[in-house]
Design a protein around this motif. Structure first.
Motif, PDB file in Angstrom:
ATOM      1  N   UNK A 293      72.413  51.354 100.730  1.00 21.64           N
ATOM      2  CA  UNK A 293      71.843  50.128 101.292  1.00 21.64           C
ATOM      3  C   UNK A 293      72.828  48.975 101.200  1.00 21.64           C
ATOM      4  N   UNK A 294      73.587  48.922 100.107  1.00 30.44           N
ATOM      5  CA  UNK A 294      74.594  47.877  99.944  1.00 30.44           C
ATOM      6  C   UNK A 294      75.674  48.001 101.010  1.00 30.44           C
ATOM      7  N   UNK A 295      76.106  49.240 101.277  1.00 27.42           N
ATOM      8  CA  UNK A 295      77.114  49.462 102.312  1.00 27.42           C
ATOM      9  C   UNK A 295      76.612  49.084 103.690  1.00 27.42           C
ATOM     10  N   UNK A 296      75.354  49.455 103.978  1.00 25.22           N
ATOM     11  CA  UNK A 296      74.779  49.101 105.280  1.00 25.22           C
ATOM     12  C   UNK A 296      74.675  47.586 105.425  1.00 25.22           C
ATOM     13  N   UNK A 297      74.312  46.889 104.333  1.00 28.11           N
ATOM     14  CA  UNK A 297      74.206  45.431 104.384  1.00 28.11           C
ATOM     15  C   UNK A 297      75.560  44.794 104.658  1.00 28.11           C
ATOM     16  N   UNK A 298      76.605  45.303 104.000  1.00 31.49           N
ATOM     17  CA  UNK A 298      77.948  44.775 104.254  1.00 31.49           C
ATOM     18  C   UNK A 298      78.327  44.918 105.720  1.00 31.49           C
ATOM     19  N   UNK A 299      78.047  46.082 106.304  1.00 30.66           N
ATOM     20  CA  UNK A 299      78.378  46.302 107.714  1.00 30.66           C
ATOM     21  C   UNK A 299      77.556  45.372 108.602  1.00 30.66           C
ATOM     22  N   UNK A 300      76.257  45.263 108.283  1.00 28.50           N
ATOM     23  CA  UNK A 300      75.356  44.437 109.094  1.00 28.50           C
ATOM     24  C   UNK A 300      75.789  42.980 109.086  1.00 28.50           C
TER      25      UNK A 300
ATOM     26  N   UNK B 243      64.903  46.042 107.643  1.00 25.53           N
ATOM     27  CA  UNK B 243      65.384  47.414 107.849  1.00 25.53           C
ATOM     28  C   UNK B 243      66.218  47.893 106.668  1.00 25.53           C
ATOM     29  N   UNK B 244      66.790  46.956 105.909  1.00 34.64           N
ATOM     30  CA  UNK B 244      67.537  47.347 104.704  1.00 34.64           C
ATOM     31  C   UNK B 244      66.598  48.041 103.719  1.00 34.64           C
ATOM     32  N   UNK B 245      65.351  47.585 103.646  1.00 36.34           N
ATOM     33  CA  UNK B 245      64.369  48.236 102.771  1.00 36.34           C
ATOM     34  C   UNK B 245      64.059  49.650 103.260  1.00 36.34           C
ATOM     35  N   UNK B 246      64.069  49.834 104.588  1.00 40.55           N
ATOM     36  CA  UNK B 246      63.855  51.173 105.131  1.00 40.55           C
ATOM     37  C   UNK B 246      64.985  52.107 104.709  1.00 40.55           C
ATOM     38  N   UNK B 247      66.223  51.602 104.813  1.00 39.42           N
ATOM     39  CA  UNK B 247      67.380  52.395 104.390  1.00 39.42           C
ATOM     40  C   UNK B 247      67.261  52.746 102.911  1.00 39.42           C
ATOM     41  N   UNK B 248      66.851  51.780 102.097  1.00 35.83           N
ATOM     42  CA  UNK B 248      66.702  52.016 100.667  1.00 35.83           C
ATOM     43  C   UNK B 248      65.621  53.060 100.399  1.00 35.83           C
ATOM     44  N   UNK B 249      64.504  53.014 101.134  1.00 34.64           N
ATOM     45  CA  UNK B 249      63.437  53.999 100.943  1.00 34.64           C
ATOM     46  C   UNK B 249      63.866  55.396 101.341  1.00 34.64           C
TER      47      UNK B 249
ATOM     48  N   UNK C 147      70.579  43.389  94.424  1.00 32.77           N
ATOM     49  CA  UNK C 147      70.606  41.932  94.296  1.00 32.77           C
ATOM     50  C   UNK C 147      71.684  41.332  95.188  1.00 32.77           C
ATOM     51  N   UNK C 148      72.842  41.989  95.255  1.00 28.32           N
ATOM     52  CA  UNK C 148      73.927  41.499  96.111  1.00 28.32           C
ATOM     53  C   UNK C 148      73.526  41.594  97.584  1.00 28.32           C
ATOM     54  N   UNK C 149      72.772  42.640  97.957  1.00 26.05           N
ATOM     55  CA  UNK C 149      72.259  42.740  99.327  1.00 26.05           C
ATOM     56  C   UNK C 149      71.408  41.525  99.669  1.00 26.05           C
ATOM     57  N   UNK C 150      70.537  41.185  98.741  1.00 29.10           N
ATOM     58  CA  UNK C 150      69.661  40.028  98.950  1.00 29.10           C
ATOM     59  C   UNK C 150      70.482  38.753  99.113  1.00 29.10           C
ATOM     60  N   UNK C 151      71.493  38.570  98.248  1.00 28.75           N
ATOM     61  CA  UNK C 151      72.317  37.370  98.330  1.00 28.75           C
ATOM     62  C   UNK C 151      73.080  37.294  99.652  1.00 28.75           C
ATOM     63  N   UNK C 152      73.578  38.432 100.123  1.00 27.01           N
ATOM     64  CA  UNK C 152      74.323  38.432 101.383  1.00 27.01           C
ATOM     65  C   UNK C 152      73.436  38.017 102.552  1.00 27.01           C
ATOM     66  N   UNK C 153      72.218  38.540 102.579  1.00 23.59           N
ATOM     67  CA  UNK C 153      71.304  38.186 103.667  1.00 23.59           C
ATOM     68  C   UNK C 153      70.926  36.712 103.609  1.00 23.59           C
ATOM     69  N   UNK C 154      70.658  36.207 102.397  1.00 19.26           N
ATOM     70  CA  UNK C 154      70.312  34.795 102.256  1.00 19.26           C
ATOM     71  C   UNK C 154      71.489  33.910 102.657  1.00 19.26           C
ATOM     72  N   UNK C 155      72.708  34.299 102.246  1.00 17.06           N
ATOM     73  CA  UNK C 155      73.894  33.511 102.578  1.00 17.06           C
ATOM     74  C   UNK C 155      74.135  33.493 104.083  1.00 17.06           C
TER      75      UNK C 155
END
Length: 299
Positions: A34-41, A66-72, A94-102
Protein backbone atom coordinates in the motif's frame (compact mmCIF):
# COMPACT_ATOMS: atom_id res chain seq x y z
CA UNK A 1 22.10 -63.54 10.74
CA UNK A 2 23.36 -60.01 10.35
CA UNK A 3 20.92 -59.51 7.49
CA UNK A 4 18.04 -60.69 9.62
CA UNK A 5 19.01 -58.35 12.45
CA UNK A 6 18.99 -55.42 10.03
CA UNK A 7 15.58 -56.46 8.76
CA UNK A 8 14.08 -56.68 12.24
CA UNK A 9 15.62 -53.46 13.57
CA UNK A 10 12.94 -50.97 14.65
CA UNK A 11 12.36 -47.78 12.58
CA UNK A 12 13.96 -44.66 14.05
CA UNK A 13 11.55 -42.38 15.88
CA UNK A 14 10.19 -39.42 13.90
CA UNK A 15 11.51 -36.94 16.40
CA UNK A 16 15.03 -38.22 16.45
CA UNK A 17 18.07 -36.09 15.81
CA UNK A 18 18.22 -37.22 12.23
CA UNK A 19 14.66 -35.99 11.41
CA UNK A 20 14.28 -33.01 8.98
CA UNK A 21 14.02 -29.59 10.72
CA UNK A 22 10.64 -27.76 10.24
CA UNK A 23 10.67 -24.97 7.65
CA UNK A 24 10.48 -21.44 9.23
CA UNK A 25 7.41 -19.35 8.35
CA UNK A 26 7.94 -16.23 6.24
CA UNK A 27 7.12 -12.84 7.75
CA UNK A 28 5.15 -10.48 5.53
CA UNK A 29 4.82 -6.82 6.50
CA UNK A 30 1.27 -5.70 5.65
CA UNK A 31 1.29 -2.08 4.45
CA UNK A 32 4.42 -2.19 2.34
CA UNK A 33 2.51 -2.72 -0.93
CA UNK A 34 0.00 0.00 0.00
CA UNK A 35 2.90 2.35 0.75
CA UNK A 36 4.39 1.67 -2.69
CA UNK A 37 1.06 2.24 -4.41
CA UNK A 38 0.63 5.52 -2.51
CA UNK A 39 4.06 6.72 -3.61
CA UNK A 40 3.21 5.99 -7.24
CA UNK A 41 -0.24 7.59 -6.93
CA UNK A 42 1.03 10.81 -5.33
CA UNK A 43 3.98 11.05 -7.71
CA UNK A 44 1.82 10.66 -10.81
CA UNK A 45 -0.65 13.19 -9.40
CA UNK A 46 2.07 15.79 -8.80
CA UNK A 47 3.48 15.34 -12.30
CA UNK A 48 -0.02 15.65 -13.78
CA UNK A 49 -0.59 18.87 -11.80
CA UNK A 50 2.56 20.34 -13.37
CA UNK A 51 1.90 19.20 -16.93
CA UNK A 52 -1.87 19.80 -16.86
CA UNK A 53 -2.47 23.01 -14.83
CA UNK A 54 -6.25 22.74 -15.15
CA UNK A 55 -6.50 19.32 -13.49
CA UNK A 56 -8.72 19.16 -10.40
CA UNK A 57 -6.34 17.54 -7.91
CA UNK A 58 -8.88 17.51 -5.09
CA UNK A 59 -11.33 15.51 -7.20
CA UNK A 60 -8.64 12.95 -7.95
CA UNK A 61 -7.74 12.73 -4.26
CA UNK A 62 -11.27 11.60 -3.55
CA UNK A 63 -10.11 8.24 -4.92
CA UNK A 64 -7.64 7.92 -2.02
CA UNK A 65 -9.86 5.34 -0.18
CA UNK A 66 -8.69 2.90 -2.87
CA UNK A 67 -5.48 2.69 -0.82
CA UNK A 68 -7.57 0.95 1.87
CA UNK A 69 -8.76 -1.51 -0.77
CA UNK A 70 -5.15 -2.29 -1.69
CA UNK A 71 -4.34 -2.76 1.99
CA UNK A 72 -7.30 -5.13 2.46
CA UNK A 73 -6.34 -7.22 -0.58
CA UNK A 74 -2.80 -7.43 0.80
CA UNK A 75 -4.11 -8.77 4.13
CA UNK A 76 -6.37 -11.37 2.46
CA UNK A 77 -3.65 -12.70 0.17
CA UNK A 78 -1.15 -13.31 2.95
CA UNK A 79 -3.61 -14.46 5.62
CA UNK A 80 -4.64 -17.58 3.64
CA UNK A 81 -1.06 -18.78 3.26
CA UNK A 82 -0.05 -21.15 6.08
CA UNK A 83 3.63 -20.50 5.55
CA UNK A 84 3.32 -16.73 6.16
CA UNK A 85 3.21 -14.78 9.40
CA UNK A 86 1.61 -11.35 9.12
CA UNK A 87 3.17 -8.27 10.67
CA UNK A 88 1.47 -4.92 10.27
CA UNK A 89 3.69 -2.08 9.12
CA UNK A 90 2.04 0.79 10.96
CA UNK A 91 4.83 3.18 9.98
CA UNK A 92 4.14 2.67 6.27
CA UNK A 93 0.43 3.14 6.83
CA UNK A 94 1.05 6.37 8.72
CA UNK A 95 3.35 7.67 5.97
CA UNK A 96 0.64 6.83 3.39
CA UNK A 97 -1.78 8.98 5.34
CA UNK A 98 0.72 11.84 5.56
CA UNK A 99 1.43 11.73 1.83
CA UNK A 100 -2.25 11.94 0.94
CA UNK A 101 -2.84 14.79 3.39
CA UNK A 102 0.23 16.66 2.10
CA UNK A 103 -0.88 16.27 -1.53
CA UNK A 104 -4.36 17.53 -0.70
CA UNK A 105 -3.02 20.43 1.35
CA UNK A 106 -0.62 21.48 -1.40
CA UNK A 107 -3.47 21.47 -3.90
CA UNK A 108 -5.69 23.59 -1.63
CA UNK A 109 -2.89 26.10 -1.00
CA UNK A 110 -2.20 26.27 -4.72
CA UNK A 111 -5.82 26.97 -5.54
CA UNK A 112 -6.03 29.60 -2.80
CA UNK A 113 -2.86 31.26 -4.04
CA UNK A 114 -4.28 31.30 -7.56
CA UNK A 115 -7.77 32.36 -6.49
CA UNK A 116 -6.74 35.17 -4.10
CA UNK A 117 -3.51 36.30 -5.73
CA UNK A 118 -2.87 38.62 -8.68
CA UNK A 119 -5.29 36.64 -10.84
CA UNK A 120 -8.05 37.44 -8.34
CA UNK A 121 -7.41 41.18 -8.67
CA UNK A 122 -7.17 40.86 -12.43
CA UNK A 123 -10.53 39.06 -12.52
CA UNK A 124 -12.13 41.88 -10.50
CA UNK A 125 -10.72 44.52 -12.84
CA UNK A 126 -11.79 42.57 -15.92
CA UNK A 127 -15.34 42.08 -14.63
CA UNK A 128 -15.58 45.76 -13.62
CA UNK A 129 -14.52 46.86 -17.13
CA UNK A 130 -17.10 44.56 -18.71
CA UNK A 131 -19.83 45.91 -16.42
CA UNK A 132 -18.90 49.52 -17.22
CA UNK A 133 -19.34 48.75 -20.91
CA UNK A 134 -22.67 47.02 -20.25
CA UNK A 135 -23.80 49.98 -18.13
CA UNK A 136 -22.91 52.38 -20.94
CA UNK A 137 -24.87 50.32 -23.48
CA UNK A 138 -27.90 50.13 -21.18
CA UNK A 139 -27.92 53.68 -19.75
CA UNK A 140 -26.50 55.86 -22.51
CA UNK A 141 -29.99 57.09 -23.34
CA UNK A 142 -30.26 58.81 -19.94
CA UNK A 143 -29.07 62.37 -20.52
CA UNK A 144 -28.75 63.03 -16.78
CA UNK A 145 -25.82 60.59 -16.42
CA UNK A 146 -22.36 62.14 -16.66
CA UNK A 147 -20.33 59.01 -15.86
CA UNK A 148 -20.57 55.48 -14.42
CA UNK A 149 -17.68 53.56 -12.89
CA UNK A 150 -17.93 50.07 -11.42
CA UNK A 151 -16.02 48.34 -8.63
CA UNK A 152 -16.21 44.56 -8.18
CA UNK A 153 -15.17 42.76 -4.99
CA UNK A 154 -15.28 38.97 -5.24
CA UNK A 155 -15.85 37.35 -1.85
CA UNK A 156 -14.39 34.00 -2.92
CA UNK A 157 -11.55 32.39 -4.78
CA UNK A 158 -11.75 32.77 -8.53
CA UNK A 159 -11.54 29.83 -10.90
CA UNK A 160 -9.65 30.03 -14.15
CA UNK A 161 -12.89 29.63 -16.12
CA UNK A 162 -14.55 32.76 -14.73
CA UNK A 163 -14.08 35.33 -17.45
CA UNK A 164 -17.40 37.16 -17.83
CA UNK A 165 -20.05 38.82 -15.71
CA UNK A 166 -22.22 35.70 -15.74
CA UNK A 167 -19.90 34.28 -13.07
CA UNK A 168 -20.85 37.00 -10.54
CA UNK A 169 -22.84 35.55 -7.63
CA UNK A 170 -25.08 37.04 -4.96
CA UNK A 171 -22.20 36.90 -2.45
CA UNK A 172 -20.03 39.23 -4.55
CA UNK A 173 -20.14 43.01 -4.16
CA UNK A 174 -20.70 45.10 -7.29
CA UNK A 175 -20.72 48.84 -6.63
CA UNK A 176 -21.79 51.41 -9.22
CA UNK A 177 -20.53 55.01 -8.85
CA UNK A 178 -22.88 57.24 -10.84
CA UNK A 179 -22.22 60.93 -11.44
CA UNK A 180 -25.26 62.87 -12.57
CA UNK A 181 -25.54 66.27 -14.18
CA UNK A 182 -26.45 68.99 -11.69
CA UNK A 183 -29.96 69.59 -13.01
CA UNK A 184 -31.85 69.09 -9.74
CA UNK A 185 -33.59 71.79 -7.73
CA UNK A 186 -33.81 69.84 -4.48
CA UNK A 187 -33.20 66.49 -2.76
CA UNK A 188 -36.55 65.09 -3.90
CA UNK A 189 -35.87 65.63 -7.60
CA UNK A 190 -32.34 64.25 -7.19
CA UNK A 191 -33.69 61.09 -5.48
CA UNK A 192 -36.20 60.67 -8.30
CA UNK A 193 -33.31 60.80 -10.80
CA UNK A 194 -31.41 58.18 -8.80
CA UNK A 195 -34.50 55.96 -8.66
CA UNK A 196 -34.83 56.18 -12.45
CA UNK A 197 -31.20 55.06 -12.94
CA UNK A 198 -31.63 52.10 -10.57
CA UNK A 199 -34.79 50.99 -12.39
CA UNK A 200 -33.04 51.18 -15.77
CA UNK A 201 -30.08 49.17 -14.47
CA UNK A 202 -32.33 46.45 -13.05
CA UNK A 203 -34.30 46.19 -16.29
CA UNK A 204 -30.99 45.74 -18.13
CA UNK A 205 -29.98 42.93 -15.74
CA UNK A 206 -26.92 44.76 -14.38
CA UNK A 207 -25.86 42.96 -11.16
CA UNK A 208 -25.24 46.09 -9.06
CA UNK A 209 -25.59 45.39 -5.34
CA UNK A 210 -24.96 49.01 -4.23
CA UNK A 211 -24.88 52.50 -5.70
CA UNK A 212 -23.22 55.81 -4.92
CA UNK A 213 -24.81 58.83 -6.61
CA UNK A 214 -23.42 62.33 -6.74
CA UNK A 215 -23.60 65.35 -9.00
CA UNK A 216 -20.95 67.52 -10.56
CA UNK A 217 -20.22 70.75 -8.71
CA UNK A 218 -21.93 73.62 -10.44
CA UNK A 219 -22.79 77.21 -9.71
CA UNK A 220 -26.35 77.82 -8.64
CA UNK A 221 -28.55 79.78 -10.99
CA UNK A 222 -28.22 79.91 -14.74
CA UNK A 223 -27.07 82.28 -17.42
CA UNK A 224 -26.03 85.77 -16.37
CA UNK A 225 -27.85 85.35 -13.05
CA UNK A 226 -25.61 82.48 -11.86
CA UNK A 227 -23.65 83.28 -8.75
CA UNK A 228 -19.97 82.29 -9.14
CA UNK A 229 -19.40 81.90 -5.39
CA UNK A 230 -22.45 79.70 -4.71
CA UNK A 231 -22.47 76.01 -5.66
CA UNK A 232 -24.38 72.93 -4.63
CA UNK A 233 -23.99 69.16 -4.96
CA UNK A 234 -26.16 66.17 -4.05
CA UNK A 235 -24.94 62.84 -2.69
CA UNK A 236 -26.71 59.53 -1.99
CA UNK A 237 -25.56 56.05 -0.95
CA UNK A 238 -27.88 53.15 -1.83
CA UNK A 239 -26.33 50.17 -0.11
CA UNK A 240 -27.94 46.73 -0.21
CA UNK A 241 -31.25 45.23 -1.28
CA UNK A 242 -33.36 47.13 1.26
CA UNK A 243 -32.18 50.53 0.00
CA UNK A 244 -32.26 49.56 -3.68
CA UNK A 245 -35.99 48.78 -3.52
CA UNK A 246 -37.01 51.97 -1.70
CA UNK A 247 -39.17 54.59 -3.39
CA UNK A 248 -37.86 57.97 -4.53
CA UNK A 249 -39.60 59.62 -1.57
CA UNK A 250 -37.87 57.26 0.84
CA UNK A 251 -34.48 57.72 -0.82
CA UNK A 252 -34.83 61.51 -0.56
CA UNK A 253 -34.55 61.25 3.22
CA UNK A 254 -30.95 60.04 2.88
CA UNK A 255 -29.80 62.60 0.31
CA UNK A 256 -26.95 64.83 1.48
CA UNK A 257 -26.89 68.35 0.06
CA UNK A 258 -23.59 70.20 0.16
CA UNK A 259 -23.67 73.96 -0.29
CA UNK A 260 -20.55 76.01 -0.82
CA UNK A 261 -20.37 79.76 -0.56
CA UNK A 262 -17.23 81.83 -0.36
CA UNK A 263 -15.11 78.64 0.08
CA UNK A 264 -17.22 77.59 3.09
CA UNK A 265 -19.26 74.38 3.20
CA UNK A 266 -22.82 74.26 4.57
CA UNK A 267 -24.92 71.16 5.18
CA UNK A 268 -28.22 72.80 4.32
CA UNK A 269 -29.81 76.02 3.19
CA UNK A 270 -30.71 77.04 6.74
CA UNK A 271 -27.05 77.08 7.76
CA UNK A 272 -26.21 79.14 4.69
CA UNK A 273 -29.01 81.62 5.43
CA UNK A 274 -27.74 82.02 8.99
CA UNK A 275 -24.29 82.73 7.62
CA UNK A 276 -25.60 85.20 5.01
CA UNK A 277 -27.69 87.00 7.66
CA UNK A 278 -24.45 88.51 8.93
CA UNK A 279 -24.24 90.37 5.63
CA UNK A 280 -27.93 91.38 5.43
CA UNK A 281 -28.62 88.97 2.56
CA UNK A 282 -30.14 85.53 2.10
CA UNK A 283 -29.97 82.50 -0.18
CA UNK A 284 -33.16 83.61 -1.91
CA UNK A 285 -31.50 86.88 -2.88
CA UNK A 286 -28.46 85.03 -4.24
CA UNK A 287 -30.55 82.71 -6.45
CA UNK A 288 -32.28 84.34 -9.43
CA UNK A 289 -35.91 83.47 -10.00
CA UNK A 290 -36.95 81.42 -12.99
CA UNK A 291 -38.26 84.50 -14.76
CA UNK A 292 -35.04 86.39 -14.08
CA UNK A 293 -32.99 83.49 -15.39
CA UNK A 294 -35.07 83.31 -18.56
CA UNK A 295 -34.73 87.06 -19.10
CA UNK A 296 -30.97 86.85 -18.56
CA UNK A 297 -30.65 83.98 -21.00
CA UNK A 298 -32.77 85.83 -23.60
CA UNK A 299 -30.65 88.93 -23.21
Amino acid sequence: MEYQNRQSAPNPPAGGPWAAAPQPRKVRRVGTVAFGVTLIFVGVLMVAAILVPGIDVLSVLRLSPLILVVLGVEVLIYSVRPDVTLKYDFLSMFVCFLLLVAAGGASILGQLAEGWGPSHEYAEERLAAQLEQQAYDALKGNADIRDVTVEVTLQRAVGSGERDTASITDTDEVWAYVTLENNYADAQSFAAGCRAVIDEAERAGLPFSSYTFDTVWDTMGSGAGAHPDLSRSFYLDVDGAWSIHRTAEQLARDVDVDLWYDDTRFDNEQELDEYLAQFDTSLHQLQPSTAESADSAAA
